[in-house]
Design a protein around this motif. Structure first.
Motif, mmCIF file in Angstrom:
data_model
loop_
_atom_site.group_PDB
_atom_site.id
_atom_site.type_symbol
_atom_site.label_atom_id
_atom_site.label_comp_id
_atom_site.label_asym_id
_atom_site.label_seq_id
_atom_site.Cartn_x
_atom_site.Cartn_y
_atom_site.Cartn_z
ATOM 1 N N LEU A 291 0.701 -1.089 -0.015
ATOM 2 C CA LEU A 291 -0.062 0.022 -0.033
ATOM 3 C C LEU A 291 0.934 1.086 0.175
ATOM 4 O O LEU A 291 0.455 2.187 -0.263
ATOM 5 C CB LEU A 291 -0.745 0.059 1.121
ATOM 6 C CG LEU A 291 -1.777 -1.119 1.293
ATOM 7 C CD1 LEU A 291 -2.841 -1.006 2.460
ATOM 8 C CD2 LEU A 291 -3.003 -0.866 -0.015
ATOM 9 N N ALA A 292 2.093 1.036 0.443
ATOM 10 C CA ALA A 292 3.229 2.493 0.453
ATOM 11 C C ALA A 292 3.672 2.433 -0.924
ATOM 12 O O ALA A 292 4.057 1.533 -1.313
ATOM 13 C CB ALA A 292 3.753 2.234 1.602
ATOM 14 N N SER A 293 3.495 3.590 -1.271
ATOM 15 C CA SER A 293 4.277 4.214 -2.717
ATOM 16 C C SER A 293 5.761 4.037 -2.559
ATOM 17 O O SER A 293 6.229 4.041 -1.286
ATOM 18 C CB SER A 293 3.601 5.363 -3.319
ATOM 19 O OG SER A 293 4.163 6.544 -2.379
ATOM 20 N N PRO A 294 6.550 4.106 -3.731
ATOM 21 C CA PRO A 294 8.066 3.731 -3.545
ATOM 22 C C PRO A 294 8.718 5.027 -2.591
ATOM 23 O O PRO A 294 9.467 4.555 -1.807
ATOM 24 C CB PRO A 294 8.658 3.928 -4.774
ATOM 25 C CG PRO A 294 7.360 3.190 -5.596
ATOM 26 C CD PRO A 294 6.174 3.738 -5.017
ATOM 27 N N VAL A 295 8.126 6.055 -2.756
ATOM 28 C CA VAL A 295 8.704 7.288 -2.248
ATOM 29 C C VAL A 295 8.398 7.348 -0.682
ATOM 30 O O VAL A 295 9.391 7.432 0.087
ATOM 31 C CB VAL A 295 7.983 8.691 -2.824
ATOM 32 C CG1 VAL A 295 8.462 9.792 -1.824
ATOM 33 C CG2 VAL A 295 8.530 8.699 -4.343
ATOM 34 N N VAL A 296 7.239 6.870 -0.335
ATOM 35 C CA VAL A 296 6.913 6.693 1.052
ATOM 36 C C VAL A 296 7.787 5.562 1.776
ATOM 37 O O VAL A 296 8.332 5.642 2.638
ATOM 38 C CB VAL A 296 5.486 6.427 1.054
ATOM 39 C CG1 VAL A 296 5.074 6.204 2.722
ATOM 40 C CG2 VAL A 296 4.530 7.705 0.853
ATOM 41 N N GLY A 297 7.800 4.444 0.679
ATOM 42 C CA GLY A 297 8.555 3.081 1.498
ATOM 43 C C GLY A 297 10.202 3.884 1.687
ATOM 44 O O GLY A 297 10.597 3.376 2.761
#
Length: 407
Positions: A291-297
């Motif tokens: 559910l987390a986008s790459p930037v958030v991850g």
């Protein structure tokens, strides 16, 4: 031909003198052959007016420095000739349908191009047009020729003025675009250097701090003095390396890019490394990491890594709990450590002063800036049990280009 025009542009005074001489001779010749106001039987008055005409045409020498003055002089001469012909009758031209004004008025009407006061210059040209066209003696031919002579100068003046401004604007725009392109290239290089420096600092600090902790543990547990001394030397070298790294690159952080950048899926590796060096850590995940986008991850990974590194520096041996909760709207992080074992028992702290002093003091501040770029929040502070707590809330989805645009 281009060389001639360049020479004329550099020698304006010589150009104006040559132009004045040329039109003086031309108007004198045209007048004498009966092309303007010259009478069939010229008398002293005619020759006097011819001399005045030559003087008026010679005023073209100052057409750049005093354009309105030149227009007034030629207007006054033309008006004087017209009045002597009618109604005074002192001169009787050979051809009544001719234009009495000399050809020099064509050049004089170009004066608004040089005048500082454009309104006054155009007013002077308008008066000259009326005098040359002689509306009090209506003649379609005279009016048409008079309008052409006096209108060609202002029209050319407007054209060349607009052309010069257009060329100047295009040149400035091209120069500005070139400067902006250069600045963008410099900015891109600066951001790339900052990104590389920040990533190098993050990664190397993390690894070297693990090495220092392991060397410290070996010093405490080694059975012989030689091994303990070697471990101490290794620990001191690691602490010195961290200090030098801090001085060289500081905490310069930007968003990492690339398909191999760390993400939320690497939390387990961070926890395992922390446990391996004597800081027991537990990972509790709730929800789907996808559910987390790459930037958030990547941002979440950097928060956990920085928090675990700080625990190893300031509270070695303290138990750490890493909680990560994924929802469709948010990613919540909580890294809590208990009080260090020595502090809990009332003994002196086991924190290594050399290792604790290797940071730049900007770790949490840098994390806060990074989290704000993705519109998240960060809270950090001591816990009620004597430990420390770092909590971060991030949006689940952030477009890849958004942090860069916000920055």
């Amino acid at each position: 031909m281009c060389g001639v025009w360049r020479w004329l542009g550099r020698h304006q005074v010589a150009t104006d003198v040559a132009l004045a001489v040329f039109f003086t001779l031309l108007d004198t010749w045209i007048t004498l052959i009966g092309g303007t106001w010259w009478p069939v039987h010229p008398g002293p008055l005619a020759w006097t007016m011819l001399g005045l005409q030559a003087a008026a045409c010679a005023s073209l020498i100052v057409r750049r420095r005093a354009p309105i003055t030149v227009i007034v002089i030629l207007s006054a001469f033309t008006l004087a000739v017209s009045l002597l012909i009618w109604p005074a009758g002192a001169l009787t031209p050979a051809h009544n349908d001719n234009v009495w004004a000399p050809l020099s008025t064509v050049v004089a009407a170009y004066g608004p191009f040089y005048a500082r006061n454009r309104r006054a210059a155009f007013a002077a040209v308008a008066i000259l047009t009326i005098i040359v066209a002689r509306p009090w003696q209506p003649s379609a031919t005279v009016i048409a020729i008079g309008l052409f002579r006096t209108a060609s100068g202002p029209l050319l003046s407007l054209y060349f003025t607009a052309r010069r401004r257009l060329v100047q604007a295009l040149t400035e725009r091209a120069e500005r675009a070139e400067r902006e392109q250069h600045l963008l290239a410099e900015q891109a290089r600066t951001e790339e250097r900052a990104r590389l420096a920040g990533e190098m600092h993050d990664v190397v600090t993390h690894r070297v701090s693990l090495m220092v902790l392991q060397a410290g543990a070996l010093r405490m547990t080694a059975p012989d003095e030689a091994t303990r001394q070697a471990a101490e030397n290794l620990r001191v070298a690691g602490v010195q390396a961290l200090d030098e790294l801090r001085d060289l690159v500081g905490i310069l952080r930007t968003e990492p890019e690339g398909d191999e950048a760390p993400s939320a899926a690497d939390f387990a590796a961070l926890v395992a490394e922390s446990t391996a060096v004597g800081t027991p850590a537990e990972l509790i995940e709730d929800g789907d990491p996808e559910l987390a986008s790459p930037v958030v991850g990547r941002t979440a990974f950097q928060v956990v890594r920085e928090a675990l590194t700080n625990v190893r520096k300031h509270a070695p041996g303290a138990a750490v709990t890493v909680r990560v909760s994924y929802t469709a709207a948010q990613v919540r992080l909580s890294i809590r450590n208990a009080a260090p074992p020595a502090a809990a028992s009332g003994a002196a702290s086991l924190a290594d002063p050399g290792l604790a002093g290797t940071g730049s003091g900007l770790g949490l501040a840098s994390l806060r800036q990074r989290i704000e770029l993705v519109h998240g929040t960060l809270h950090a502070g001591p816990g009620p049990d004597g430990g420390f707590c770092v909590e971060a809330t991030l949006p689940a989805f952030v477009p890849t280009a958004e942090p860069v645009a916000s920055a």
